[in-house]
Design a protein around this motif. Structure first.
Motif, PDB file in Angstrom:
ATOM      1  N   UNK A   1       0.833  -1.207   0.000  1.00  0.00           N
ATOM      2  CA  UNK A   1       0.000   0.000   0.000  1.00  0.00           C
ATOM      3  C   UNK A   1       0.864   1.252   0.000  1.00  0.00           C
ATOM      4  N   UNK A   2       0.372   2.343  -0.598  1.00  0.00           N
ATOM      5  CA  UNK A   2       1.167   3.585  -0.603  1.00  0.00           C
ATOM      6  C   UNK A   2       1.348   4.127   0.802  1.00  0.00           C
ATOM      7  N   UNK A   3       2.512   4.700   1.042  1.00  0.00           N
ATOM      8  CA  UNK A   3       2.788   5.283   2.356  1.00  0.00           C
ATOM      9  C   UNK A   3       1.921   6.519   2.553  1.00  0.00           C
ATOM     10  N   UNK A   4       1.503   6.801   3.775  1.00  0.00           N
ATOM     11  CA  UNK A   4       0.706   8.013   4.025  1.00  0.00           C
ATOM     12  C   UNK A   4       1.536   9.258   3.766  1.00  0.00           C
ATOM     13  N   UNK A   5       0.855  10.332   3.391  1.00  0.00           N
ATOM     14  CA  UNK A   5       1.551  11.584   3.121  1.00  0.00           C
ATOM     15  C   UNK A   5       2.263  12.083   4.368  1.00  0.00           C
ATOM     16  N   UNK A   6       1.584  12.011   5.492  1.00  0.00           N
ATOM     17  CA  UNK A   6       2.175  12.413   6.772  1.00  0.00           C
ATOM     18  C   UNK A   6       1.779  11.387   7.824  1.00  0.00           C
ATOM     19  N   UNK A   7       2.762  10.896   8.564  1.00  0.00           N
ATOM     20  CA  UNK A   7       2.518   9.858   9.559  1.00  0.00           C
ATOM     21  C   UNK A   7       3.025  10.346  10.918  1.00  0.00           C
ATOM     22  N   UNK A   8       2.165  11.008  11.712  1.00  0.00           N
ATOM     23  CA  UNK A   8       2.600  11.582  12.993  1.00  0.00           C
ATOM     24  C   UNK A   8       3.203  10.559  13.938  1.00  0.00           C
ATOM     25  N   UNK A   9       2.738   9.316  13.873  1.00  0.00           N
ATOM     26  CA  UNK A   9       3.233   8.297  14.785  1.00  0.00           C
ATOM     27  C   UNK A   9       4.718   8.026  14.625  1.00  0.00           C
ATOM     28  N   UNK A  10       5.260   8.341  13.460  1.00  0.00           N
ATOM     29  CA  UNK A  10       6.686   8.116  13.222  1.00  0.00           C
ATOM     30  C   UNK A  10       7.557   8.935  14.159  1.00  0.00           C
ATOM     31  N   UNK A  11       7.094  10.123  14.477  1.00  0.00           N
ATOM     32  CA  UNK A  11       7.905  11.038  15.280  1.00  0.00           C
ATOM     33  C   UNK A  11       8.131  10.545  16.705  1.00  0.00           C
ATOM     34  N   UNK A  12       7.319   9.624  17.149  1.00  0.00           N
ATOM     35  CA  UNK A  12       7.495   9.072  18.493  1.00  0.00           C
ATOM     36  C   UNK A  12       8.066   7.659  18.458  1.00  0.00           C
ATOM     37  N   UNK A  13       8.508   7.231  17.289  1.00  0.00           N
ATOM     38  CA  UNK A  13       9.041   5.880  17.135  1.00  0.00           C
ATOM     39  C   UNK A  13      10.564   5.907  17.099  1.00  0.00           C
ATOM     40  N   UNK A  14      11.195   5.019  17.877  1.00  0.00           N
ATOM     41  CA  UNK A  14      12.650   4.941  17.885  1.00  0.00           C
ATOM     42  C   UNK A  14      13.183   4.485  16.536  1.00  0.00           C
ATOM     43  N   UNK A  15      12.444   3.637  15.819  1.00  0.00           N
ATOM     44  CA  UNK A  15      12.905   3.157  14.517  1.00  0.00           C
ATOM     45  C   UNK A  15      13.057   4.313  13.524  1.00  0.00           C
ATOM     46  N   UNK A  16      12.235   5.350  13.682  1.00  0.00           N
ATOM     47  CA  UNK A  16      12.316   6.524  12.816  1.00  0.00           C
ATOM     48  C   UNK A  16      13.659   7.226  13.001  1.00  0.00           C
ATOM     49  N   UNK A  17      14.043   7.460  14.243  1.00  0.00           N
ATOM     50  CA  UNK A  17      15.302   8.149  14.526  1.00  0.00           C
ATOM     51  C   UNK A  17      16.504   7.234  14.295  1.00  0.00           C
ATOM     52  N   UNK A  18      16.330   5.956  14.540  1.00  0.00           N
ATOM     53  CA  UNK A  18      17.400   5.008  14.272  1.00  0.00           C
ATOM     54  C   UNK A  18      17.743   4.987  12.779  1.00  0.00           C
ATOM     55  N   UNK A  19      16.708   5.028  11.936  1.00  0.00           N
ATOM     56  CA  UNK A  19      16.934   5.052  10.497  1.00  0.00           C
ATOM     57  C   UNK A  19      17.643   6.340  10.081  1.00  0.00           C
ATOM     58  N   UNK A  20      17.270   7.469  10.723  1.00  0.00           N
ATOM     59  CA  UNK A  20      17.940   8.728  10.418  1.00  0.00           C
ATOM     60  C   UNK A  20      19.408   8.706  10.810  1.00  0.00           C
ATOM     61  N   UNK A  21      19.696   8.112  11.962  1.00  0.00           N
ATOM     62  CA  UNK A  21      21.086   7.980  12.391  1.00  0.00           C
ATOM     63  C   UNK A  21      21.861   7.104  11.407  1.00  0.00           C
ATOM     64  N   UNK A  22      21.219   6.038  10.938  1.00  0.00           N
ATOM     65  CA  UNK A  22      21.868   5.154   9.960  1.00  0.00           C
ATOM     66  C   UNK A  22      22.171   5.901   8.669  1.00  0.00           C
ATOM     67  N   UNK A  23      21.256   6.779   8.246  1.00  0.00           N
ATOM     68  CA  UNK A  23      21.496   7.590   7.048  1.00  0.00           C
ATOM     69  C   UNK A  23      22.695   8.516   7.262  1.00  0.00           C
ATOM     70  N   UNK A  24      22.775   9.114   8.440  1.00  0.00           N
ATOM     71  CA  UNK A  24      23.887  10.015   8.757  1.00  0.00           C
ATOM     72  C   UNK A  24      25.224   9.269   8.706  1.00  0.00           C
ATOM     73  N   UNK A  25      25.295   8.143   9.405  1.00  0.00           N
ATOM     74  CA  UNK A  25      26.546   7.391   9.475  1.00  0.00           C
ATOM     75  C   UNK A  25      26.938   6.868   8.094  1.00  0.00           C
ATOM     76  N   UNK A  26      25.966   6.344   7.352  1.00  0.00           N
ATOM     77  CA  UNK A  26      26.263   5.784   6.033  1.00  0.00           C
ATOM     78  C   UNK A  26      26.787   6.869   5.088  1.00  0.00           C
ATOM     79  N   UNK A  27      26.146   8.037   5.089  1.00  0.00           N
ATOM     80  CA  UNK A  27      26.595   9.120   4.202  1.00  0.00           C
ATOM     81  C   UNK A  27      27.933   9.676   4.663  1.00  0.00           C
ATOM     82  N   UNK A  28      28.159   9.716   5.963  1.00  0.00           N
ATOM     83  CA  UNK A  28      29.446  10.137   6.509  1.00  0.00           C
ATOM     84  C   UNK A  28      30.569   9.228   5.989  1.00  0.00           C
TER      85      UNK A  28
END
Length: 316
Positions: free
Chosen positions: A36-63
């Motif tokens: 299914x298509x991802x929602x345009x905005x998903x407020x629940x993501x902002x309180x999920x550790x997996x959301x921030x963990x993925x962002x950290x992974x993006x930072x480290x990988x690009x670094x």
């Protein structure tokens, strides 16, 4: 001759094919279901550790990507004779190889493998499906253009896409900064800082076209390598999705290093430009944002509308 033809005809029709050649791509797999298509905005993501963990992974990988790739470029430029360095081919391998390695590493963020060694073959065969899930939900993009393309295809929310892009750019800046720290300011600036510029003899239009086509190749490969339908249809084949993605980066670099130094990644271009910070790098910098985003847009439209025909399926 007539007898032989009859034998051939009998032999050809005696045993029916389980899967006629050439029809695999047109047939729907039994275990396939369109995500299914991802929602345009998903407020629940902002309180999920997996959301921030993925962002950290993006930072480290690009670094790490910027650190290895820019340092490789610096080594080639520094040497008085290119025969004593890895050369253009080595630079291309550094970029492509790092993408392969980092996508492979990042693909393990949210995948829990069984502790039973007897299950290993199953997980090997299903690796493409896991990589698809991780790439579109938990990171492994390492490139704002890839994130943009997946956003257009409704594979992730706007919130996640913006967060990924910010973390990718920050990681790129830090990676290029570490290279400058190792080499020293004077030597780093003298060698060009690994910044992307349109080479002499080429116009900005040439550079823009090279970036558009190069990014199209990359993002189209990402879509193809992580397609859930392909994973389901070819589940008997151990497809390693990071391999074609990294190889696409390698090939694009071989073609476009002489033109633009190869951007196809706005974060990579921004990180090097900020740390290098010379006027001629900023003069061409827009090319390395506009080109990749246009290329990613075209790749997303081509995959969704032409290859998968998803809008037409939804109408029927």
């Amino acid at each position: 001759m007539e007898g032989k033809e009859e034998d051939v005809k009998l032999g050809a029709n005696k045993f029916s094919e389980r899967q006629p050649i050439g029809t695999s791509a047109q047939s729907d797999s039994k275990d396939y279901k369109e995500p299914p298509p991802a929602p345009f905005f998903e407020p629940g993501e902002l309180s999920s550790w997996s959301f921030y963990r993925a962002g950290i992974a993006e930072f480290i990988a690009t670094f790490l990507f910027l650190y290895i790739s820019v340092l490789t470029v610096m080594g080639v430029v520094k040497s008085p004779t290119k025969c004593g360095t890895v050369g253009i081919q080595g630079i291309a391998w550094a970029f492509g190889g790092m993408i392969f390695a980092l996508v492979y590493c990042t693909a393990g963020i949210s995948v829990s493998f069984s502790a039973n060694p007897l299950c290993f073959p199953f997980y090997l065969f299903k690796f493409a499906e896991y990589v698809y899930m991780v790439l579109v939900k938990t990171g492994g993009h390492i490139n704002p253009a890839v994130t943009w393309g997946l956003l257009l295809a409704r594979k992730l929310s706007v919130t996640r896409a913006l967060f990924y892009m910010v973390m990718q750019c920050l990681g790129a800046i830090c990676g290029a900064g570490v290279v400058k720290g190792f080499m020293g300011k004077n030597q780093f600036n003298t060698l060009g800082g690994g910044a992307n510029v349109v080479a002499h003899g080429y116009t900005k239009g040439d550079g823009l076209g090279a970036e558009i086509i190069g990014t199209f190749v990359l993002v189209y490969t990402v879509f193809s390598a992580t397609d859930a339908k392909r994973s389901a249809r070819d589940s008997h084949v151990p497809i390693l999705a990071p391999l074609p993605i990294g190889f696409a980066v390698f090939l694009v670099h071989l073609a476009t290093i002489p033109i633009t130094g190869t951007g196809i990644n706005p974060a990579r271009s921004l990180g090097a430009a900020i740390i290098y910070n010379k006027k001629h790098a900023w003069d061409d910098h827009w090319v390395f944002w506009v080109g990749p985003f246009i290329g990613a847009t075209l790749a997303a439209l081509y995959h969704v509308i032409v290859i998968r025909a998803i809008p037409f399926k939804s109408r029927s």
